[in-house]
Design a protein around this motif. Structure first.
Motif, PDB file in Angstrom:
ATOM      1  N   ILE A  79      40.446  31.781  35.524  1.00  0.00           N
ATOM      2  CA  ILE A  79      40.471  30.643  34.599  1.00  0.00           C
ATOM      3  C   ILE A  79      40.390  29.332  35.381  1.00  0.00           C
ATOM      4  O   ILE A  79      39.638  28.410  35.028  1.00  0.00           O
ATOM      5  N   SER A 128      37.182  39.982  36.545  1.00  0.00           N
ATOM      6  CA  SER A 128      38.588  40.228  36.228  1.00  0.00           C
ATOM      7  C   SER A 128      38.748  40.876  34.855  1.00  0.00           C
ATOM      8  O   SER A 128      39.537  41.816  34.688  1.00  0.00           O
ATOM      9  N   VAL A 166      45.060  41.264  35.941  1.00  0.00           N
ATOM     10  CA  VAL A 166      45.694  40.142  35.234  1.00  0.00           C
ATOM     11  C   VAL A 166      45.809  38.933  36.146  1.00  0.00           C
ATOM     12  O   VAL A 166      45.531  37.788  35.747  1.00  0.00           O
ATOM     13  N   LEU A 167      46.215  39.174  37.402  1.00  0.00           N
ATOM     14  CA  LEU A 167      46.327  38.056  38.341  1.00  0.00           C
ATOM     15  C   LEU A 167      44.960  37.434  38.615  1.00  0.00           C
ATOM     16  O   LEU A 167      44.817  36.206  38.672  1.00  0.00           O
ATOM     17  N   VAL A 225      43.973  35.165  35.784  1.00  0.00           N
ATOM     18  CA  VAL A 225      44.615  33.844  35.852  1.00  0.00           C
ATOM     19  C   VAL A 225      43.886  32.956  36.862  1.00  0.00           C
ATOM     20  O   VAL A 225      43.608  31.775  36.603  1.00  0.00           O
ATOM     21  N   LEU A 226      43.561  33.541  38.033  1.00  0.00           N
ATOM     22  CA  LEU A 226      42.822  32.762  39.036  1.00  0.00           C
ATOM     23  C   LEU A 226      41.413  32.434  38.551  1.00  0.00           C
ATOM     24  O   LEU A 226      40.876  31.367  38.862  1.00  0.00           O
TER      25      LEU A 226
END
Length: 365
Positions: A214, A44, A207-208, A211-212
């Motif tokens: 993390i 990512s 970006v999405l 977040v996933l």
């Protein structure tokens, strides 16, 4: 309360892994390449970096693409097809493509190393590359296929697929009017808008995914900690292996003590005199004026060992003398191989003088 205690006893008996891993087990696992790392986090961040590069260096990339296609259309189609011309064109275009892709490759490599270092630090091991027959076990393969980890990976894939579809739908739906008008604008504007739309989609998707990722990192960390858990018996065994089994260490010390006693007893026949207590202590002295500055203790013992020293001395005709204060002082203040203390020189010298006179009288007799 009784049921709880029974359950705890059963867990202990079954060796349930409820304890945190020790530093040694963590270090061993790390050396084998077993670390808490999320590959999704690396992917990512690399995707976000690539999209950001296209945003910042868009003019550079656009110029290189135009130069490449212009050269192909203006010169490539009209040149004479020969081996030299084709090889030259291939070499020239390969260099241009390398210059075009170099910033992306460098950024991706640096990002991958940086994110990996932030997760696990510096680690180099060839252990994961070693061939293991266990990977060919169909039973283990079947368990992994339907295990918890496989279900989690399947859920992650479905979530990413859903997120990708949702992002594409929302972005294209918001830009539907502009997309419909592309048929009435110049080709340059079409490429420009399509490129910017693609970069925006990529950046939003990155970006999405970050977040996933993390969440995936914390799951990997939880799974890693769970796999390293130890039972109380595991910790005891590790401590025993690190410190050494007390029973084995005791046997080793006993064997070393016996060997030391055997070596000491072998030195008793070389003694000049055995000074005794007479029953509790025995100290064997040796003196060679050509090699030694002072008499040396070559054997000593208490109780049973003192008896053995006297017996061996008697078997080899070594003179035994009773001197309680001197025997106790030599036993307490010297170790085997030590020279006698200076303040005992006079007493030992008198004993040795008497022994030498006694030996001389025996020889004359």
């Amino acid at each position: 309360m009784a049921r709880y205690q029974l359950r705890m006893d059963l867990q202990l008996f079954a060796g349930e892994k409820t304890e945190k891993a020790t530093p040694k087990k963590r270090n061993d696992a790390r050396n084998k390449g077993q670390v808490a790392k999320s590959q999704e986090l690396v992917s990512s961040v690399a995707l976000i970096v690539c999209a950001s590069l296209f945003l910042m260096l868009g003019s550079f990339f656009w110029e290189r693409i135009l130069r490449l296609f212009s050269d192909v259309l203006l010169h490539g189609l009209t040149m004479e097809v020969t081996e030299a011309n084709v090889l030259g064109m291939l070499s020239r275009y390969s260099g241009q493509m390398l210059i075009f892709l170099a910033p992306i490759f460098i950024a991706v490599i640096v990002t991958a190393f940086a994110v990996s270092y932030m997760q696990i630090g510096f680690l180099f091991t060839t252990e994961p590359l070693k061939f293991k027959l266990s990977v060919l076990d169909p039973i283990n393969g079947f368990k992994k296929l339907f295990g918890v980890r496989s279900l989690v990976e399947f859920a992650k894939s479905m979530l990413k697929l859903f997120a990708t579809g949702l992002i594409v739908y929302l972005v294209l739906w918001s830009a539907k009017d502009r997309v419909l008008m592309l048929a009435h604008v110049p080709i340059v504007d079409i490429f420009s808008y399509t490129g910017s739309l693609t970069i925006r989609l990529t950046l939003l998707f990155g970006v999405l995914m970050f977040v996933l990722a993390i969440g995936d990192y914390y799951y990997q960390k939880y799974s890693y900690e769970k796999s390293l858990r130890m039972s109380k018996q595991d910790i005891k065994d590790e401590h025993k292996n690190a410190e050494g089994d007390p029973l084995i260490k005791g046997k080793i010390r006993e064997r070393q003590r016996r060997m030391a006693i055997m070596r000491m007893m072998q030195e008793v026949p070389k003694a000049d005199v055995i000074i005794t207590n007479p029953t509790h202590f025995a100290v064997a002295l040796q003196y060679d004026g050509t090699k030694m500055d002072a008499p040396k203790v070559i054997a000593k013992g208490q109780d049973y060992l003192a008896l053995r020293i006297r017996e061996i001395a008697k078997q080899h005709n070594v003179i035994t003398m009773e001197n309680k204060p001197l025997a106790r002082a030599l036993y307490d203040r010297t170790e085997i191989g030590d020279s006698i203390p200076a303040d005992l020189f006079q007493a030992v010298a008198e004993v040795l003088a008497y022994v030498y006179r006694l030996k001389g009288g025996r020889r004359r007799g």
